[in-house]
Design a protein around this motif. Structure first.
Motif, PDB file in Angstrom:
ATOM      1  N   ALA A 189     -45.483  -3.775   3.016  1.00  0.00           N
ATOM      2  CA  ALA A 189     -44.343  -3.956   3.930  1.00  0.00           C
ATOM      3  C   ALA A 189     -43.350  -2.841   3.644  1.00  0.00           C
ATOM      4  O   ALA A 189     -42.944  -2.639   2.495  1.00  0.00           O
ATOM      5  CB  ALA A 189     -43.688  -5.315   3.731  1.00  0.00           C
ATOM      6  N   LYS A 190     -42.986  -2.115   4.679  1.00  0.00           N
ATOM      7  CA  LYS A 190     -42.087  -0.971   4.500  1.00  0.00           C
ATOM      8  C   LYS A 190     -41.073  -0.942   5.642  1.00  0.00           C
ATOM      9  O   LYS A 190     -41.447  -1.006   6.812  1.00  0.00           O
ATOM     10  CB  LYS A 190     -42.894   0.328   4.474  1.00  0.00           C
ATOM     11  N   VAL A 191     -39.809  -0.852   5.293  1.00  0.00           N
ATOM     12  CA  VAL A 191     -38.726  -0.762   6.281  1.00  0.00           C
ATOM     13  C   VAL A 191     -37.835   0.416   5.928  1.00  0.00           C
ATOM     14  O   VAL A 191     -37.317   0.491   4.807  1.00  0.00           O
ATOM     15  CB  VAL A 191     -37.868  -2.051   6.330  1.00  0.00           C
ATOM     16  N   ASP A 192     -37.690   1.343   6.866  1.00  0.00           N
ATOM     17  CA  ASP A 192     -36.799   2.497   6.679  1.00  0.00           C
ATOM     18  C   ASP A 192     -35.713   2.451   7.756  1.00  0.00           C
ATOM     19  O   ASP A 192     -36.016   2.501   8.948  1.00  0.00           O
ATOM     20  CB  ASP A 192     -37.573   3.819   6.794  1.00  0.00           C
ATOM     21  N   GLY A 193     -34.475   2.360   7.324  1.00  0.00           N
ATOM     22  CA  GLY A 193     -33.370   2.270   8.274  1.00  0.00           C
ATOM     23  C   GLY A 193     -32.460   3.482   8.213  1.00  0.00           C
ATOM     24  O   GLY A 193     -32.295   4.099   7.156  1.00  0.00           O
ATOM     25  N   ASN A 194     -31.856   3.830   9.337  1.00  0.00           N
ATOM     26  CA  ASN A 194     -30.896   4.923   9.368  1.00  0.00           C
ATOM     27  C   ASN A 194     -29.919   4.727  10.522  1.00  0.00           C
ATOM     28  O   ASN A 194     -30.155   3.890  11.412  1.00  0.00           O
ATOM     29  CB  ASN A 194     -31.608   6.274   9.501  1.00  0.00           C
ATOM     30  N   ILE A 195     -28.834   5.480  10.510  1.00  0.00           N
ATOM     31  CA  ILE A 195     -27.861   5.439  11.594  1.00  0.00           C
ATOM     32  C   ILE A 195     -28.323   6.445  12.640  1.00  0.00           C
ATOM     33  O   ILE A 195     -28.163   7.648  12.477  1.00  0.00           O
ATOM     34  CB  ILE A 195     -26.436   5.783  11.101  1.00  0.00           C
ATOM     35  N   ALA A 196     -28.893   5.940  13.719  1.00  0.00           N
ATOM     36  CA  ALA A 196     -29.427   6.813  14.766  1.00  0.00           C
ATOM     37  C   ALA A 196     -28.313   7.426  15.597  1.00  0.00           C
ATOM     38  O   ALA A 196     -28.462   8.530  16.133  1.00  0.00           O
ATOM     39  CB  ALA A 196     -30.389   6.028  15.666  1.00  0.00           C
ATOM     40  N   SER A 217     -16.953   4.069  19.370  1.00  0.00           N
ATOM     41  CA  SER A 217     -17.163   2.843  20.129  1.00  0.00           C
ATOM     42  C   SER A 217     -18.398   2.058  19.709  1.00  0.00           C
ATOM     43  O   SER A 217     -18.396   0.834  19.709  1.00  0.00           O
ATOM     44  CB  SER A 217     -17.277   3.159  21.632  1.00  0.00           C
ATOM     45  N   ILE A 218     -19.466   2.768  19.361  1.00  0.00           N
ATOM     46  CA  ILE A 218     -20.742   2.092  19.167  1.00  0.00           C
ATOM     47  C   ILE A 218     -21.521   2.692  18.003  1.00  0.00           C
ATOM     48  O   ILE A 218     -21.415   3.879  17.719  1.00  0.00           O
ATOM     49  CB  ILE A 218     -21.570   2.161  20.480  1.00  0.00           C
ATOM     50  N   VAL A 219     -22.273   1.832  17.322  1.00  0.00           N
ATOM     51  CA  VAL A 219     -23.151   2.248  16.230  1.00  0.00           C
ATOM     52  C   VAL A 219     -24.551   1.743  16.523  1.00  0.00           C
ATOM     53  O   VAL A 219     -24.732   0.583  16.894  1.00  0.00           O
ATOM     54  CB  VAL A 219     -22.681   1.683  14.864  1.00  0.00           C
ATOM     55  N   ASN A 220     -25.532   2.620  16.369  1.00  0.00           N
ATOM     56  CA  ASN A 220     -26.926   2.249  16.589  1.00  0.00           C
ATOM     57  C   ASN A 220     -27.700   2.411  15.284  1.00  0.00           C
ATOM     58  O   ASN A 220     -27.860   3.518  14.778  1.00  0.00           O
ATOM     59  CB  ASN A 220     -27.533   3.121  17.680  1.00  0.00           C
ATOM     60  N   VAL A 221     -28.145   1.294  14.722  1.00  0.00           N
ATOM     61  CA  VAL A 221     -28.977   1.302  13.525  1.00  0.00           C
ATOM     62  C   VAL A 221     -30.439   1.221  13.953  1.00  0.00           C
ATOM     63  O   VAL A 221     -30.817   0.340  14.733  1.00  0.00           O
ATOM     64  CB  VAL A 221     -28.640   0.118  12.592  1.00  0.00           C
ATOM     65  N   LYS A 222     -31.249   2.132  13.443  1.00  0.00           N
ATOM     66  CA  LYS A 222     -32.673   2.143  13.760  1.00  0.00           C
ATOM     67  C   LYS A 222     -33.477   1.733  12.529  1.00  0.00           C
ATOM     68  O   LYS A 222     -33.321   2.306  11.457  1.00  0.00           O
ATOM     69  CB  LYS A 222     -33.109   3.538  14.224  1.00  0.00           C
TER      70      LYS A 222
END
Length: 269
Positions: free
Chosen positions: A128-135, A140-145
Motif C-alpha cells: 500500500a503506497k500513498v504519495d500526496g502533494n499540493i497540486a 482561494s483554493i487548495v488542491n491536494v492530490k
C-alpha cells in the motif's frame, strides 16, 4: 571658595540626573513582538510500516507520504486527508476504524499476517503506497492530490489519483459540484471536449466505454491546475483496466461562464 565648590557640585548633580533621565526614557523598538498574520502552509509527513513475516523480500509494506497543513483551517484539511487515506489503505469491505496513520498501517499489515498464518503456502507480499502533494494553491483554493496504489492479492493491484479541494481561508472541504454555478452547462462543455479528444460519435459508449445508463457524467476527481480544470477518470472508472486513465482539460476561459466562487486562476502555485 566653599561657595564655588557647592555650585560645581550642583552643576554635576543636574547633569547626572539629565543623563539618567535620558537613558531610562529610551525604549528600543523591535519587531519581535509584532504578530505576523497566520498563513496556511504545508509540510509533508512520512509514515511507514513493514511486516516481519514473509519468506522473501519484498515483504508486505505500507508507505504514506502526505501533506500536513499548518495555519487557518488546518484541522479540517488534515482530518479530511486522513479519512481519505483510511478509505484507501484497507483490506475488506469496510475501512478499519483507525484513529491514526499508525493504526491504519497496523490494520493493513495485520490483515496480511492473519491470512498468511492461515495459508502459509500462498504467501504473496501486499503493498500500500500513498504519495500526496499540493497540486495547486492560491488565496482561494487548495488542491491536494493523492496518488495511491494498493495490492492485497489477486490478479493485480489498483492505482488511482484522488483530488481533495479545500477553501484556502477556512479549510472547508469543497465538493466538485461546488466549483460550478451551472453544472449542466459545464457538463455539456466537458462532454463535447471529451468526445472530440477520443473521437466518439453517437452513443457515448460506442467505443467501448461504460458510462452509467450510456450517459456522459463528470468524474469523481477534478483537479485544479495552472491551465484549467483537469477532469480525470481513474482506471476502471469508465473504461477497461488495460486502457488506464481517461482525462480532458477545460481551460479557465472555457469554464468561466459556469464557475462559482472561490475561483482558481492560471497563476496558481
Amino acid at each position: 571658595m566653599t561657595r564655588y565648590i557647592a555650585l560645581l557640585a550642583l552643576i554635576l548633580t543636574l547633569a547626572s540626573c539629565k543623563k539618567d533621565k535620558d537613558e531610562t526614557t529610551e525604549i528600543p523598538v523591535t519587531t519581535d513582538t509584532i504578530a505576523e498574520p497566520a498563513v496556511l502552509s504545508f509540510d509533508n509527513k512520512i509514515y511507514e510500516k513493514k511486516s516481519t513475516l514473509g519468506k522473501k523480500e519484498p515483504r508486505t509494506s505500507v508507505s504514506i507520504d502526505v501533506p500536513e497543513a499548518v495555519g487557518p483551517g488546518a484541522d479540517s484539511i488534515n482530518n479530511k486527508i486522513f479519512r481519505t487515506v483510511r478509505e484507501i489503505v484497507h483490506f475488506g469491505e469496510r475501512p478499519a476504524d483507525a484513529k491514526s496513520y499508525s493504526e491504519v498501517m497496523a490494520s493493513f499489515v495485520g490483515a496480511y499476517e492473519e491470512l498468511t498464518k492461515k495459508y502459509p503456502d500462498e504467501d504473496i507480499a501486499w503493498e500500500a503506497k500513498v504519495d500526496g502533494n499540493i497540486a495547486y494553491q492560491n488565496d482561494s483554493i487548495v488542491n491536494v492530490k493523492l496518488t495511491h496504489y494498493v495490492f492485497a492479492g489477486g490478479a493485480h493491484g489498483y492505482g488511482a489519483d484522488t483530488s481533495l479541494l479545500f477553501d484556502a481561508k477556512t479549510g472547508r472541504s469543497i465538493k466538485p459540484d461546488d466549483l460550478f454555478k451551472d453544472k449542466k452547462g459545464f457538463t455539456a462543455l466537458a462532454e463535447k471536449k471529451f468526445r472530440a479528444k477520443y473521437n466518439i460519435k453517437g452513443n457515448i459508449n460506442s467505443t467501448g466505454l461504460f458510462f452509467l445508463d450510456e450517459k456522459f457524467a463528470l468524474p469523481n476527481n477534478i483537479f485544479v491546475t495552472d491551465k484549467g480544470y483537469l477532469l480525470q477518470y481513474n482506471t476502471d472508472e469508465v473504461a477497461a483496466h488495460a486502457e488506464g486513465q481517461k482525462d480532458v482539460l477545460i481551460t479557465y476561459n472555457e469554464a468561466k461562464p459556469f464557475q462559482a466562487p472561490p475561483q482558481p486562476s492560471p497563476r496558481g502555485r
